[in-house]
Structure formats: C-alpha cells, structure tokens
Design a protein around this motif. Structure first.
Motif, PDB file in Angstrom:
ATOM      1  N   GLN A  67      48.769  40.040  59.754  1.00  0.00           N
ATOM      2  CA  GLN A  67      48.361  39.073  58.725  1.00  0.00           C
ATOM      3  C   GLN A  67      47.553  37.920  59.314  1.00  0.00           C
ATOM      4  O   GLN A  67      46.719  37.311  58.633  1.00  0.00           O
ATOM      5  CB  GLN A  67      49.580  38.455  58.019  1.00  0.00           C
ATOM      6  CG  GLN A  67      50.494  39.410  57.308  1.00  0.00           C
ATOM      7  CD  GLN A  67      51.718  39.727  58.167  1.00  0.00           C
ATOM      8  OE1 GLN A  67      51.589  40.250  59.281  1.00  0.00           O
ATOM      9  NE2 GLN A  67      52.908  39.422  57.654  1.00  0.00           N
ATOM     10  N   VAL A  68      47.825  37.576  60.552  1.00  0.00           N
ATOM     11  CA  VAL A  68      47.132  36.456  61.193  1.00  0.00           C
ATOM     12  C   VAL A  68      45.630  36.744  61.238  1.00  0.00           C
ATOM     13  O   VAL A  68      44.803  35.910  60.844  1.00  0.00           O
ATOM     14  CB  VAL A  68      47.701  36.193  62.612  1.00  0.00           C
ATOM     15  CG1 VAL A  68      46.819  35.242  63.393  1.00  0.00           C
ATOM     16  CG2 VAL A  68      49.123  35.646  62.517  1.00  0.00           C
ATOM     17  N   GLU A  69      45.306  37.928  61.700  1.00  0.00           N
ATOM     18  CA  GLU A  69      43.900  38.314  61.819  1.00  0.00           C
ATOM     19  C   GLU A  69      43.252  38.538  60.441  1.00  0.00           C
ATOM     20  O   GLU A  69      42.089  38.204  60.223  1.00  0.00           O
ATOM     21  CB  GLU A  69      43.810  39.576  62.697  1.00  0.00           C
ATOM     22  CG  GLU A  69      42.470  40.280  62.738  1.00  0.00           C
ATOM     23  CD  GLU A  69      41.391  39.531  63.537  1.00  0.00           C
ATOM     24  OE1 GLU A  69      41.604  38.358  63.859  1.00  0.00           O
ATOM     25  OE2 GLU A  69      40.338  40.130  63.796  1.00  0.00           O
ATOM     26  N   GLU A  70      44.076  39.064  59.494  1.00  0.00           N
ATOM     27  CA  GLU A  70      43.543  39.313  58.157  1.00  0.00           C
ATOM     28  C   GLU A  70      43.156  38.009  57.473  1.00  0.00           C
ATOM     29  O   GLU A  70      42.077  37.885  56.896  1.00  0.00           O
ATOM     30  CB  GLU A  70      44.581  40.067  57.297  1.00  0.00           C
ATOM     31  CG  GLU A  70      44.646  41.556  57.598  1.00  0.00           C
ATOM     32  CD  GLU A  70      45.983  42.165  57.204  1.00  0.00           C
ATOM     33  OE1 GLU A  70      46.671  41.592  56.314  1.00  0.00           O
ATOM     34  OE2 GLU A  70      46.355  43.192  57.806  1.00  0.00           O
ATOM     35  N   LYS A  71      44.064  36.999  57.566  1.00  0.00           N
ATOM     36  CA  LYS A  71      43.812  35.732  56.861  1.00  0.00           C
ATOM     37  C   LYS A  71      42.826  34.831  57.583  1.00  0.00           C
ATOM     38  O   LYS A  71      42.083  34.073  56.957  1.00  0.00           O
ATOM     39  CB  LYS A  71      45.122  34.976  56.637  1.00  0.00           C
ATOM     40  CG  LYS A  71      45.993  35.599  55.542  1.00  0.00           C
ATOM     41  CD  LYS A  71      46.904  34.543  54.965  1.00  0.00           C
ATOM     42  CE  LYS A  71      47.458  34.992  53.614  1.00  0.00           C
ATOM     43  NZ  LYS A  71      48.301  33.979  52.999  1.00  0.00           N
ATOM     44  N   PHE A  72      42.836  34.880  58.902  1.00  0.00           N
ATOM     45  CA  PHE A  72      41.964  33.983  59.684  1.00  0.00           C
ATOM     46  C   PHE A  72      41.225  34.803  60.738  1.00  0.00           C
ATOM     47  O   PHE A  72      41.522  34.704  61.927  1.00  0.00           O
ATOM     48  CB  PHE A  72      42.793  32.876  60.342  1.00  0.00           C
ATOM     49  CG  PHE A  72      43.507  31.981  59.371  1.00  0.00           C
ATOM     50  CD1 PHE A  72      42.835  30.910  58.776  1.00  0.00           C
ATOM     51  CD2 PHE A  72      44.838  32.207  59.031  1.00  0.00           C
ATOM     52  CE1 PHE A  72      43.487  30.088  57.864  1.00  0.00           C
ATOM     53  CE2 PHE A  72      45.487  31.394  58.124  1.00  0.00           C
ATOM     54  CZ  PHE A  72      44.811  30.328  57.536  1.00  0.00           C
ATOM     55  N   PRO A  73      40.260  35.592  60.311  1.00  0.00           N
ATOM     56  CA  PRO A  73      39.623  36.492  61.264  1.00  0.00           C
ATOM     57  C   PRO A  73      38.851  35.756  62.368  1.00  0.00           C
ATOM     58  O   PRO A  73      38.155  34.768  62.070  1.00  0.00           O
ATOM     59  CB  PRO A  73      38.694  37.363  60.400  1.00  0.00           C
ATOM     60  CG  PRO A  73      38.622  36.686  59.079  1.00  0.00           C
ATOM     61  CD  PRO A  73      39.738  35.727  58.951  1.00  0.00           C
ATOM     62  N   ASP A  74      39.073  36.240  63.595  1.00  0.00           N
ATOM     63  CA  ASP A  74      38.265  35.829  64.742  1.00  0.00           C
ATOM     64  C   ASP A  74      38.159  34.320  64.988  1.00  0.00           C
ATOM     65  O   ASP A  74      37.070  33.789  65.194  1.00  0.00           O
ATOM     66  CB  ASP A  74      36.857  36.433  64.585  1.00  0.00           C
ATOM     67  CG  ASP A  74      36.307  36.810  65.962  1.00  0.00           C
ATOM     68  OD1 ASP A  74      37.108  36.832  66.929  1.00  0.00           O
ATOM     69  OD2 ASP A  74      35.094  37.052  66.054  1.00  0.00           O
ATOM     70  N   LEU A  75      39.315  33.658  64.974  1.00  0.00           N
ATOM     71  CA  LEU A  75      39.309  32.216  65.260  1.00  0.00           C
ATOM     72  C   LEU A  75      40.140  31.949  66.511  1.00  0.00           C
ATOM     73  O   LEU A  75      41.109  32.664  66.789  1.00  0.00           O
ATOM     74  CB  LEU A  75      39.913  31.434  64.092  1.00  0.00           C
ATOM     75  CG  LEU A  75      39.105  31.372  62.788  1.00  0.00           C
ATOM     76  CD1 LEU A  75      39.884  30.587  61.741  1.00  0.00           C
ATOM     77  CD2 LEU A  75      37.735  30.718  63.017  1.00  0.00           C
TER      78      LEU A  75
END
Ligand SMILES: *[C@@H]1O[C@H](CO)[C@@H](O)[C@H](O)[C@H]1NC(C)=O
Ligand SMILES: *[C@@H]1O[C@H](CO)[C@@H](O)[C@H](O)[C@H]1NC(C)=O
Ligand SMILES: *[C@@H]1O[C@H](CO)[C@@H](O)[C@H](O)[C@H]1NC(C)=O
Ligand SMILES: *[C@@H]1O[C@H](CO)[C@@H](O)[C@H](O)[C@H]1NC(C)=O
Length: 471
Positions: free
Chosen positions: A318-326
């Motif tokens: 979910q981390v990558e889904e909600k905040f991609p590439d940060l």
C-alpha cells in the motif's frame, strides 16, 4: 542565630541521600597515599633550621667560656619507617619511626680572655618519631578535606662529632645541643607536618564534584555523607547523578544504597549504580535529544534497501501504491526514559519509542504513512577508557506494534527485518559514537587509572583500579 547554625549542621545527617556512586580506598590505596605523604613531609622537614646558639658557660678549671654554634645546615632527612593506618570512624593515623637527620655546623670558643678555637661538627639526630592523627571529612562543597587533630614528635638521641679543636669542647656542645637542639627540632616538626597535611586540601579541592559531560548534561559527584572509615577501607559516598546543565530536576526514581564487595587487590574500587546510568537516560530524554530523524543517507550505499516508498512497497504494497516513488524519512522518538538493569555480567537497556514513517513529497511536505510503537532491548558493554567510562550497545530484541496507519492495515512483522537494519545502521552507530567518547568518573587532580577492570554486578558496576598521581 546560633540555633539556626546548629540546625544547619544537623541537616545533612538527618536528610540522608543514598549514594549513586561509591569510591572505596583499600589498604593498598592508603599505602600509596602514605608514600606520597611521606615524600611531602620529607621535603617539608628539609626546611628545618636550628638557630645559632651562643652564650657563656662556666667550665671547671677553665672558667668562663664564650661559645657560639652557628651555620647549622640540614644535610639529610631520612624517614625509613612509616605506617598509615585507618582509624575507624574518623580518619587515618600516620606513624613515622626511626627517622634521622644529619646536620653540620661550626663552633667557636673564647676563654681565659685570649684563647680562641674553632672547628666544625656533625650532628646526628636519631630515633625520631612522629605520630599524627588526621581527620577526613566532607567540606561544604562535598569534597573530602583533611585536618590534623593531633601531632607529637620526639627526638631519640643527638650525637655530636667535632672536627678540630680540643675534645672537651665537644662534650660542652653535647649538653648545649641536647638542651637547645632537641627543643628546637621538636618544636618545628609538628607545624611542618601540619602544613604538609593541609597542603593536601587544595589538591582535594580539584575533585570534579560537578563534572561536565557534554552540552546537555553534567554529573554531580559531591559527597552525600562523611566518609565511611573502617579498619580496612575508606569509602566516599558520592551522589553520582546526572543533571541537565544548569537545571537540576530530580528524576521520578531515587538511588538505593548498595554495598561494595570486600576486595583488596586494587588501590581503589568504584561502584556505579544503575541509578546513575538511569539518571543519565532521564536527562537525555527530558533534554529531548532522544529523538532522531532517519534519512536515506544514513543507510549505507551498499545496501540494496533504500529509505523509499519503493523499497517499503516490497513489504507493505500500500505504501508504494499510495505514494509511488517518493523518498522517505523516519522519526524515532523515545516515549519514556530508557531503563538500565544490571545483572551479574549483563547490562540490559529497555527502550520504548514511537516511529513515524513519512513520505517526502516533491514540494517537501511530509505525508505520514504509519506510526509504530517499538520496544527494544539492547545489551551494553562498558569499559574504562583513560579516566572515563565508555560503552557500546548492541540490539538484542525488538518488538513492534502498529499504532496508526494512513495506508490501510498491514502486518507489522513484515517490517521486522527493515527496522532491525534501521536500528543497527541508523541509530546504534550514532549512539555508540557518543558512548565511545565516555563519561567522566570522579577524579582528583592529575589522577591516572592503571590496570583497571570493570565487572557488572547486581544493580551496579564495579571498577577495580590502581591509581597514579602525576606531578
Ligand atoms: C577490623 O575490625 C574488626 C572488628 O571491627 C576485627 O574483627 C578485624 O580483625 C579488624 N581487622 C584488622 C585488619 O584490624
Ligand atoms: C541479560 O538480562 C536480560 C534481562 O535482565 C535477559 O533477558 C538476558 O537473557 C540476559 N542475558 C544474558 C546473556 O544473561
Ligand atoms: C505539497 O504537495 C502535496 C502533494 O502533491 C499537496 O497535497 C500539498 O498541498 C502540497 N503542499 C504545499 C504547501 O504546497
Ligand atoms: C510485544 O509487544 C506486545 C504488545 O505490547 C506484547 O504483548 C508482547 O508480549 C511483546 N513481545 C515481546 C517478545 O516482547
């Protein structure tokens, strides 16, 4: 007024504070003190002067003899035998025996109006004994202080050997020196011994009763009671408490007295209680410095794991889904003072913290991802480094629970490995760097610790060490 003063002097005895640190001098330490003391007394005794003696005396068959003994010089003082014994409850007693002095002077006589004669003489003073009782107490700054409470000196024998002139003159001087010389010596010795003793006080005043640790903390080492003196050791009970510099706030726990083991191989033993270490933890927690941002640059370049939403996404998609590439940032903050426990050969620190994970937006806004509660147990190794106490910690156990999530529910166990790495690579190296710099131990003057060892015992650590004072 007098009553107030009387009450003030009673105060320390009635308000008893348990020491956080104890410093014990063994008979071996007392003996080292004796060697230093004897050297100091010896150099003081070298300043002894016997004034010129002159006058007139009647000698049978010769009549009036005018005499003068002058220019008496002290050539040598020997203090071959001495003992420094502990006096239970009060201090120490120094006994010097079989001491000797060698002096040389000139004599001159005039008799029968016109006969003059002169020569030199050697004066050997033997069997000199000096006994002095020294009280050891705490001064008003909490440092030890010494004072002479009694002193006596006596000369065994004075032997004169004349060079030149008639032999009967030597007998004449023998009586004179016996009378004046003995009195003069005995009168001068005790004040000199007393000076040597009181000259210890400026040295004792160098004790670091408030030792600066770093920009946040200082440690108080003042005595909380008079020294505890038995026939085998002298123990100084010191406060041993860390404080924020300039702000002496008491922690919500107090020291509990501990007893030192009866060891005597070293000159000195220092007991440092868990209270002292816990007071340090309290100080750093209240100073607010037990909180730390962990950023990607703190993770070694060689690590394939980065502090990014992409890396975290492998474990929590979910981390990558909600905040991609940060990029990400973690805020680790102690929620309470870490607690240190000492068990034989085992020092453990329990620490509780919250970890807030953020994604860093391109415009630098921090978007919270989740908050974890982290409990960890680290083991510590402590050692003496120079005149400081230093340490090193390693992670033993860690336990995380999810407090809040902004990305939806997830199994926190999946982050175990990552957080172990973050602690091992991001937090502990910084802490260990600080711990390696060391914390000041109680010290007097230019004291050096020699062949010291440290053992962890129940509720305190014990440092056994020999000491050396450098000029
Ligand atoms: C010290 O004192 C205790 C009793 O107070 C006594 O039993 C012991 O023999 C003494 N030790 C020395 C070395 O004098
Ligand atoms: C040290 O003490 C802690 C807690 O008191 C305990 O959990 C741990 O097993 C001990 N470690 C060793 C090596 O005895
Ligand atoms: C920064 O960017 C985020 C995401 O694009 C946005 O929600 C937030 O309002 C921005 N903040 C500012 C101060 O521009
Ligand atoms: C981890 O924390 C949870 C909740 O605080 C607790 O129930 C559990 O016993 C802890 N486990 C360990 C190994 O400390």
């Amino acid at each position: 007024m007098f009553l107030c003063l009387a009450l003030l002097t009673l105060l320390p005895a009635t308000v008893s504070i348990s020491p956080g640190v104890k410093v014990e001098l063994t008979q071996k330490g007392i003996d080292y003190g004796r060697q230093l003391g004897i050297a100091s007394i010896q150099s003081k005794l070298k300043t002894i002067r016997i004034p010129d003696i002159s006058g007139t005396t009647n000698v049978p068959a010769v009549g009036k003899v005018k005499y003068s003994l002058s220019g008496l010089q002290l050539l040598d003082v020997g203090l071959p035998k001495s003992a420094l014994d502990l006096v239970t409850g009060s201090g120490v007693r120094l006994s010097i025996g079989d001491a000797y002095m060698k002096l040389r002077g000139n004599w001159k006589v005039k008799y029968l109006k016109f006969i003059t004669d002169h020569g030199s003489f050697d004066l050997n003073v033997n069997g000199l004994t000096i006994t002095t009782s020294i009280k050891i107490d705490s001064d008003d700054t909490g440092r030890p202080a010494v004072s002479t409470i009694s002193c006596s000196a006596s000369v065994g024998s004075l032997k004169i050997q004349c060079h030149g002139g008639d032999k009967w003159m030597c007998d004449l001087f023998k009586d004179l020196l016996e009378k004046f010389g003995r009195k003069s010596l005995e009168k001068q010795i005790c004040p000199l011994v007393q000076t040597a003793v009181s000259e210890l006080n400026p040295e004792l005043k160098t004790m670091n009763v408030l030792a600066k640790v770093d920009q946040y903390a200082e440690i108080e080492y003042s005595m909380v009671s008079s020294p505890v003196i038995s026939n085998t050791s002298l123990v100084l009970n010191l406060k041993g408490e860390f404080y924020n510099i300039g702000k002496h706030q008491e922690p919500p726990f107090t020291a509990t007295d501990f007893s030192m083991p009866t060891e005597a191989n070293n000159m000195m033993y220092m007991g440092i209680s868990a209270f002292t270490v816990n007071s340090a933890a309290f100080v750093y927690t209240t100073a607010g410095i037990l909180s730390l941002y962990i950023t990607d640059d703190m993770i070694p370049k060689s690590s394939p794991f980065r502090l990014t939403t992409k890396s975290f996404g492998i474990f929590v998609p979910q981390v990558e889904e909600k905040f991609p590439d940060l990029p990400m940032k973690l805020l680790v903050k102690a929620v309470k003072s870490p607690t240190v426990t000492f068990e034989p050969d085992n020092m453990t620190i329990q620490a509780a913290a919250t970890v807030t994970a953020y994604a860093i937006q391109p415009n630098a806004t921090l978007s919270p991802l989740f908050v974890l509660s982290l409990e960890s147990s680290v083991s510590g190794r402590v050692f003496v480094s120079g005149i400081k106490l230093a340490g090193e910690v390693t992670l033993q156990k860690m336990n995380m629970t999810l407090v809040t999530s902004y990305v939806g529910d997830f199994r926190v166990e999946s982050l175990d490995k990552i957080f172990k790495m973050v602690i091992n690579l991001g937090i502990l190296p910084k802490l260990n760097e600080r711990l390696a710099q060391g914390y000041p131990l109680p010290m007097i003057g230019k004291m050096k610790l020699v062949s010291s060892q440290l053992h962890i015992l129940k509720d305190y650590m014990l440092i056994g060490t020999d000491v050396q004072f450098m000029d």
